[in-house]
Design a protein around this motif. Structure first.
Motif, PDB file in Angstrom:
ATOM      1  N   ALA A 253      42.680  38.395  42.843  1.00 18.60           N
ATOM      2  CA  ALA A 253      42.826  38.808  44.336  1.00 18.60           C
ATOM      3  C   ALA A 253      42.574  40.301  44.511  1.00 18.60           C
ATOM      4  O   ALA A 253      42.173  40.488  45.563  1.00 18.60           O
ATOM      5  CB  ALA A 253      44.539  38.445  44.738  1.00 18.60           C
ATOM      6  N   ALA A 254      42.672  40.877  43.809  1.00 20.12           N
ATOM      7  CA  ALA A 254      42.389  42.298  43.842  1.00 20.12           C
ATOM      8  C   ALA A 254      40.906  42.542  43.998  1.00 20.12           C
ATOM      9  O   ALA A 254      40.574  43.435  44.788  1.00 20.12           O
ATOM     10  CB  ALA A 254      42.841  43.205  42.726  1.00 20.12           C
ATOM     11  N   VAL A 255      40.351  41.794  43.165  1.00 17.48           N
ATOM     12  CA  VAL A 255      38.711  42.164  43.137  1.00 17.48           C
ATOM     13  C   VAL A 255      38.041  41.097  44.549  1.00 17.48           C
ATOM     14  O   VAL A 255      37.308  41.767  45.025  1.00 17.48           O
ATOM     15  CB  VAL A 255      38.141  41.164  41.915  1.00 17.48           C
ATOM     16  N   LEU A 256      38.664  40.284  44.750  1.00 17.23           N
ATOM     17  CA  LEU A 256      37.916  39.414  45.947  1.00 17.23           C
ATOM     18  C   LEU A 256      38.748  39.917  47.085  1.00 17.23           C
ATOM     19  O   LEU A 256      39.774  39.791  47.385  1.00 17.23           O
ATOM     20  CB  LEU A 256      38.267  38.021  45.683  1.00 17.23           C
ATOM     21  N   GLN A 257      38.009  40.764  47.978  1.00 14.33           N
ATOM     22  CA  GLN A 257      38.503  41.373  48.816  1.00 14.33           C
ATOM     23  C   GLN A 257      38.744  40.528  50.124  1.00 14.33           C
ATOM     24  O   GLN A 257      39.696  40.836  51.084  1.00 14.33           O
ATOM     25  CB  GLN A 257      37.793  42.756  49.250  1.00 14.33           C
ATOM     26  N   ARG A 258      37.994  39.603  50.352  1.00 17.54           N
ATOM     27  CA  ARG A 258      38.115  38.624  51.416  1.00 17.54           C
ATOM     28  C   ARG A 258      39.244  37.857  51.244  1.00 17.54           C
ATOM     29  O   ARG A 258      39.963  37.428  50.266  1.00 17.54           O
ATOM     30  CB  ARG A 258      37.189  37.629  51.301  1.00 17.54           C
ATOM     31  N   LYS A 259      40.105  37.669  52.522  1.00 16.65           N
ATOM     32  CA  LYS A 259      41.228  36.794  52.527  1.00 16.65           C
ATOM     33  C   LYS A 259      40.980  35.584  53.349  1.00 16.65           C
ATOM     34  O   LYS A 259      40.204  35.662  54.244  1.00 16.65           O
ATOM     35  CB  LYS A 259      42.101  37.547  53.518  1.00 16.65           C
ATOM     36  N   GLY A 260      41.668  34.712  52.960  1.00 18.01           N
ATOM     37  CA  GLY A 260      41.153  33.218  53.595  1.00 18.01           C
ATOM     38  C   GLY A 260      42.113  32.058  52.686  1.00 18.01           C
ATOM     39  O   GLY A 260      42.384  32.430  51.479  1.00 18.01           O
ATOM     40  N   THR A 261      42.392  31.127  53.273  1.00 20.33           N
ATOM     41  CA  THR A 261      42.914  29.933  52.858  1.00 20.33           C
ATOM     42  C   THR A 261      41.907  29.265  51.510  1.00 20.33           C
ATOM     43  O   THR A 261      42.558  29.170  50.505  1.00 20.33           O
ATOM     44  CB  THR A 261      43.055  28.724  53.915  1.00 20.33           C
ATOM     45  N   MET A 262      40.714  29.243  51.705  1.00 24.61           N
ATOM     46  CA  MET A 262      39.824  28.886  50.687  1.00 24.61           C
ATOM     47  C   MET A 262      40.049  29.956  49.577  1.00 24.61           C
ATOM     48  O   MET A 262      39.788  29.522  48.395  1.00 24.61           O
ATOM     49  CB  MET A 262      38.382  28.596  51.152  1.00 24.61           C
TER      50      MET A 262
ATOM     51  N   PHE B  24      36.176  42.714  32.422  1.00 26.73           N
ATOM     52  CA  PHE B  24      34.981  43.379  32.765  1.00 26.73           C
ATOM     53  C   PHE B  24      34.010  42.662  33.622  1.00 26.73           C
ATOM     54  O   PHE B  24      33.652  43.285  34.729  1.00 26.73           O
ATOM     55  CB  PHE B  24      34.273  43.709  31.451  1.00 26.73           C
ATOM     56  N   PHE B  25      34.010  41.304  33.475  1.00 27.12           N
ATOM     57  CA  PHE B  25      33.099  40.362  34.624  1.00 27.12           C
ATOM     58  C   PHE B  25      33.904  40.523  35.802  1.00 27.12           C
ATOM     59  O   PHE B  25      32.982  40.679  37.058  1.00 27.12           O
ATOM     60  CB  PHE B  25      33.055  39.060  33.735  1.00 27.12           C
ATOM     61  N   LEU B  26      35.227  40.333  35.822  1.00 30.74           N
ATOM     62  CA  LEU B  26      35.648  40.366  37.183  1.00 30.74           C
ATOM     63  C   LEU B  26      35.760  41.855  37.944  1.00 30.74           C
ATOM     64  O   LEU B  26      35.163  41.674  39.219  1.00 30.74           O
ATOM     65  CB  LEU B  26      37.400  40.240  36.931  1.00 30.74           C
ATOM     66  N   PHE B  27      35.868  42.923  37.088  1.00 30.80           N
ATOM     67  CA  PHE B  27      35.969  44.168  38.032  1.00 30.80           C
ATOM     68  C   PHE B  27      34.548  44.910  38.007  1.00 30.80           C
ATOM     69  O   PHE B  27      34.369  45.571  39.111  1.00 30.80           O
ATOM     70  CB  PHE B  27      36.960  45.174  37.247  1.00 30.80           C
ATOM     71  N   ASN B  28      33.801  44.710  37.112  1.00 32.42           N
ATOM     72  CA  ASN B  28      32.753  45.618  37.084  1.00 32.42           C
ATOM     73  C   ASN B  28      31.383  44.575  37.753  1.00 32.42           C
ATOM     74  O   ASN B  28      30.341  45.281  38.185  1.00 32.42           O
ATOM     75  CB  ASN B  28      31.786  45.708  35.734  1.00 32.42           C
ATOM     76  N   TRP B  29      31.477  43.181  37.777  1.00 34.23           N
ATOM     77  CA  TRP B  29      30.436  42.179  38.213  1.00 34.23           C
ATOM     78  C   TRP B  29      30.911  41.671  39.623  1.00 34.23           C
ATOM     79  O   TRP B  29      30.184  42.126  40.654  1.00 34.23           O
ATOM     80  CB  TRP B  29      30.166  41.235  37.370  1.00 34.23           C
ATOM     81  N   VAL B  30      32.012  41.016  39.537  1.00 34.76           N
ATOM     82  CA  VAL B  30      32.477  40.208  40.726  1.00 34.76           C
ATOM     83  C   VAL B  30      33.016  41.495  41.870  1.00 34.76           C
ATOM     84  O   VAL B  30      32.906  41.384  43.166  1.00 34.76           O
ATOM     85  CB  VAL B  30      33.593  39.545  40.668  1.00 34.76           C
ATOM     86  N   GLY B  31      33.542  42.482  41.321  1.00 33.30           N
ATOM     87  CA  GLY B  31      34.177  43.746  42.010  1.00 33.30           C
ATOM     88  C   GLY B  31      32.955  44.324  42.786  1.00 33.30           C
ATOM     89  O   GLY B  31      33.359  45.151  43.634  1.00 33.30           O
ATOM     90  N   GLY B  32      31.895  44.494  41.988  1.00 33.09           N
ATOM     91  CA  GLY B  32      30.862  45.253  42.808  1.00 33.09           C
ATOM     92  C   GLY B  32      31.032  46.808  42.454  1.00 33.09           C
ATOM     93  O   GLY B  32      31.741  47.100  41.777  1.00 33.09           O
ATOM     94  N   ASP B  33      30.052  47.395  43.339  1.00 34.58           N
ATOM     95  CA  ASP B  33      30.171  48.940  43.118  1.00 34.58           C
ATOM     96  C   ASP B  33      31.387  49.565  43.420  1.00 34.58           C
ATOM     97  O   ASP B  33      31.795  49.302  44.763  1.00 34.58           O
ATOM     98  CB  ASP B  33      28.972  49.367  43.951  1.00 34.58           C
ATOM     99  N   PRO B  34      32.144  50.383  42.744  1.00 36.69           N
ATOM    100  CA  PRO B  34      33.200  50.955  43.106  1.00 36.69           C
ATOM    101  C   PRO B  34      33.287  51.839  44.179  1.00 36.69           C
ATOM    102  O   PRO B  34      34.128  51.987  45.092  1.00 36.69           O
ATOM    103  CB  PRO B  34      33.805  51.741  41.883  1.00 36.69           C
ATOM    104  N   ALA B  35      31.841  52.310  44.510  1.00 37.82           N
ATOM    105  CA  ALA B  35      31.927  53.204  45.608  1.00 37.82           C
ATOM    106  C   ALA B  35      32.350  52.500  46.899  1.00 37.82           C
ATOM    107  O   ALA B  35      33.068  53.304  47.912  1.00 37.82           O
ATOM    108  CB  ALA B  35      30.403  53.658  45.714  1.00 37.82           C
ATOM    109  N   TYR B  36      32.293  51.203  47.177  1.00 37.51           N
ATOM    110  CA  TYR B  36      32.605  50.626  48.577  1.00 37.51           C
ATOM    111  C   TYR B  36      34.173  50.770  48.566  1.00 37.51           C
ATOM    112  O   TYR B  36      34.605  50.957  49.559  1.00 37.51           O
ATOM    113  CB  TYR B  36      32.301  49.252  48.397  1.00 37.51           C
TER     114      TYR B  36
END
Lengths: 405, 312
Positions: A253-262, B24-36
């Motif tokens: 949830a922390a990584v996916l910044q989008r919120k939504g039901t899906m 690592f995959f979650l935070f560095n790849w899915v999470g993208g560039d931390p600058a955002y």
């Protein structure tokens, strides 16, 4: 050799059409019979069906589609209590001030407050004559700010307050009481609960289907092929299961910044498959050497066919029980996630977001939203758990004898 | 025994690597560039560049992974993106409050659940048994949120028996004053599911031959239940308890959040709310390692309780 007959059933039937033979009841017929004789199971099944019908009706807009309309006075009490005597100042003003502005305060106080979003609201009012439940786009980027609970709640409150002011002139006949009371903006709690159950049950069902499908697929492949494939999936499983569920869910949830039901469906579904995997792997290991699978091999059935057409029907009762266990777990998880503000977006109502509002309302003595959302959830979860127990007993009667000895 | 432990730890390494890769995959790849993410909280561009350099964002993935593994091994995850506190300091200081609530909760909840499970299993099938089971099934269905909200409102706000929330500096004050209501809520929530589970464990044992033998030779019922049955039922109970242990650390996160207890669980929620990736990464990895360690510990305890168990 009953198992071999299963694979030969269709040709056998055409050949001996005139031979009268009594079909012995299959697993599902027997299970249904056992389930029907279980009174608790049937009552809970009926309750679950009612909830699901409610979800479908609400989802198609047949009921509770106007839940966002402010039909009652602010904090309209439930009808069985009767209208509030003193609609004036709050019982506990100092606490009221702490909780999200002075929404419960008399109207004349509101007008003295300088509203920083006045321009936005007047724009919104001009553009959207209908209840504007959507958050303005610039505000949604503020969702990442470090505010506890829901960062948009104040904005929404202001918007609704402004809208409420505008509407209160137009809509004179606001009801003093509502069947199950009203919330801060005078919306019908009964309709909100129905709409909220739509979200919560949908998330629970969809995520459970996704998790079960993943777990079954992985378990089938691992158990059926064995060797290094099994080792790989076992490694994958031990990685996922060594991170506690909630931590994994929150990390995603922390990584996916989008919120939504899906998004919640995906989060729950992608993290919750481990339990199903373990059971299905064991079932496939057990079944792959059985005679009926060898027979399927002999008639030239492909691996995929053997896995999903021959073995799967024989283990599907395990899947069904796991599915209904997961539905309950995911409904609970969705409520907690939405409560914390990591779940559904602000314009969607769920039991979790209702409980979030109810937390502040309770201090003001407005308990009905808490009671409505809490009770609805408790009834569904109780019914679903009891139904799961009944289903397991019906599908696996050996277990029943062992546990209830 | 030592050889077994060494082998188990050796076998843990691929799983640990997997956890590291997943995080690592979650935070560095899915999470993208931390600058955002950082742009919203740190206005100083130099600082952002510094953090990006530390993480090696512009470097190839294997370098970033190397940095991450080094962080895990040294325990140095740098500073929190939100509060600038050292992550290692956050972890160390938040553990104490969590344990102050958790250890008494665990001890009380286990003792009460086992005692109740033995009692209701002994009178299985009776009205008492069925009533207890119905009550705990219903109790299980009410959201933990409702318990917390209502208990906090009734016992702390209305009746004033406990402080509404807070946390002090002295251990005794924390334990007696601030932790008691959270522990009470924790007990209410945890006893129902434990009781249901432990009851089935006890029921599995209660009809065994050794119970009949003990009864035949005139052992008192108390002794049978507390010594003979409990010792055998404790094997699955310990497994369950150990498996639940790391989750408990976080499971109380709602309680910690409501009562403003500065523990690990509350820290996770704060970190998720603030997109404070270093803190979440560190907690996720270390809790996963702790889970593996308790799994091993569970197997060893298993062996200690049940001599029949052969460790391979």
């Amino acid at each position: 050799m009953a198992t071999d007959l299963a694979t030969l059933r269709s040709p056998a039937r055409t050949a001996h059409r005139e031979v009268p033979h009594t079909v012995s009841p299959g697993l599902w017929t027997l299970a249904w019979r056992r389930l029907r004789s279980d009174r608790v199971g049937m009552v809970s099944l009926a309750i679950v069906v009612v909830f699901i019908v409610m979800m479908i009706l609400s989802g198609t807009g047949l009921i509770a589609s106007d839940w966002a309309r402010e039909v009652g006075v602010n904090y309209a009490p439930p009808s069985f209590i009767g209208p509030e005597q003193a609609t004036g100042p709050l019982a506990t003003p100092e606490i009221g001030a702490q909780t999200q502005g002075a929404a419960g305060a008399p109207l004349e106080f509101k007008s003295t407050v300088v509203d920083p979003l006045g321009d936005v609201i007047s724009e919104l009012k001009g553009e959207r004559p209908k209840p504007a439940v959507e958050a303005p786009p610039p505000a949604s980027s503020a969702a990442e700010e470090e505010k506890s609970v829901d960062p948009l709640a104040d904005v929404m409150a202001d918007i609704r307050k402004g809208k409420g002011k505008a509407e209160s002139a137009a809509v004179e006949d606001r009801k003093a009481t509502l069947p199950l009371g009203g919330d801060k903006w005078g919306r019908d709690v009964l309709k909100k609960t129905i709409k909220g159950s739509e979200t919560s049950i949908f998330v629970g069902l969809a995520a459970a289907v996704l998790a079960t499908a993943l777990g079954t697929l992985f378990g089938a492949i691992a158990g059926y092929y064995g060797k290094w494939v099994d080792d790989f999936f076992n490694w994958f499983y031990s990685v996922f299961s060594s991170i506690p569920d909630l931590l994994l869910i929150l990390s995603v949830a922390a990584v996916l910044q989008r919120k939504g039901t899906m998004t919640i469906v995906l989060i729950l579904g992608l993290t919750g498959w481990t339990g199903v995997f373990r059971l299905m792997r064991a079932e496939y290991l057990k079944h792959k050497g059985r005679e009926y699978v060898q027979a399927a091999d002999a008639i030239g059935a492909s691996n995929g066919r053997r896995m999903f057409l021959h073995i799967f029907p024989n283990v599907s009762h395990v899947v069904l029980v796991q599915l209904s266990i997961l539905v309950v777990a995911f409904i609970k998880a969705e409520v907690i996630l939405s409560f914390l503000g990591f779940g559904v977006p602000v314009d969607v109502v769920s039991w979790g977001s209702m409980l979030n509002e109810a937390q502040n309302e309770l201090i003001l003595g407005k308990w009905w939203q808490l009671a409505a959302a809490g009770t609805a959830m408790a009834i569904l979860v109780t019914a679903f758990s009891l139904f799961t127990d009944a289903l397991r007993d019906a599908l696996d009667p050996k277990l029943k004898g062992r546990i209830r000895a | 025994m030592t050889a077994y432990i060494i082998r188990r730890i050796w076998q843990m390494i691929p799983t640990m690597l997997g956890v590291v890769l997943l995080v690592f995959f979650l935070f560095n790849w899915v999470g993208g560039d931390p600058a955002y993410v950082l742009a919203g909280k740190i206005s100083n561009q130099e600082q952002i560049d510094n953090i990006r350099r530390q993480l090696g964002v512009d470097q190839p993935f294997y370098v970033q992974l190397g940095i991450f593994i080094k962080q895990i091994l040294t325990g140095d995850f740098g500073a929190s993106w939100s509060t600038n506190e050292r992550v290692s300091h956050i972890l160390v200081t938040r553990l104490g409050p969590s344990l102050t609530v958790l250890i008494p909760l665990l001890v009380l909840s286990t003792t009460i659940s086992i005692a109740l499970a033995l009692a209701v299993a002994y009178v299985r099938g009776s009205l008492t048994d069925r009533m207890v089971m119905i009550v705990s099934t219903i109790g299980l269905s009410i959201s933990i949120l409702v318990y917390i909200i209502v208990f906090q409102y009734v016992f702390a706000y209305k009746l004033g028996w406990f402080p509404v929330q807070g946390w002090g500096d002295s251990f005794t004050e924390n334990l007696v004053l601030y932790a008691s209501l959270p522990i009470l809520i924790g007990l209410t929530v945890s006893i129902a599911p434990n009781l249901r589970l432990y009851r089935t464990f006890v029921l599995d044992e209660i009809n065994q031959d050794y119970v009949r033998t003990a009864r035949a030779k005139g052992v008192s019922e108390n002794r049978i239940m507390w010594l003979h049955v409990l010792r055998n039922a404790s094997i699955p109970i310990i497994t369950h308890l150990m498996a639940a242990l790391p989750g408990l650390l976080l499971g109380s996160f709602l309680i910690e959040r409501f009562f403003s207890i500065p523990g690990i669980g509350r820290e996770v929620i704060l970190a998720v709310e603030r997109s404070d990736f270093p803190v979440i990464k560190a907690i996720t990895v270390y809790v996963a390692f702790a889970t593996m360690a308790t799994n091993l510990l569970a197997d060893l305890t298993y062996k200690a309780v049940d001599p029949r168990v052969q460790l391979k």
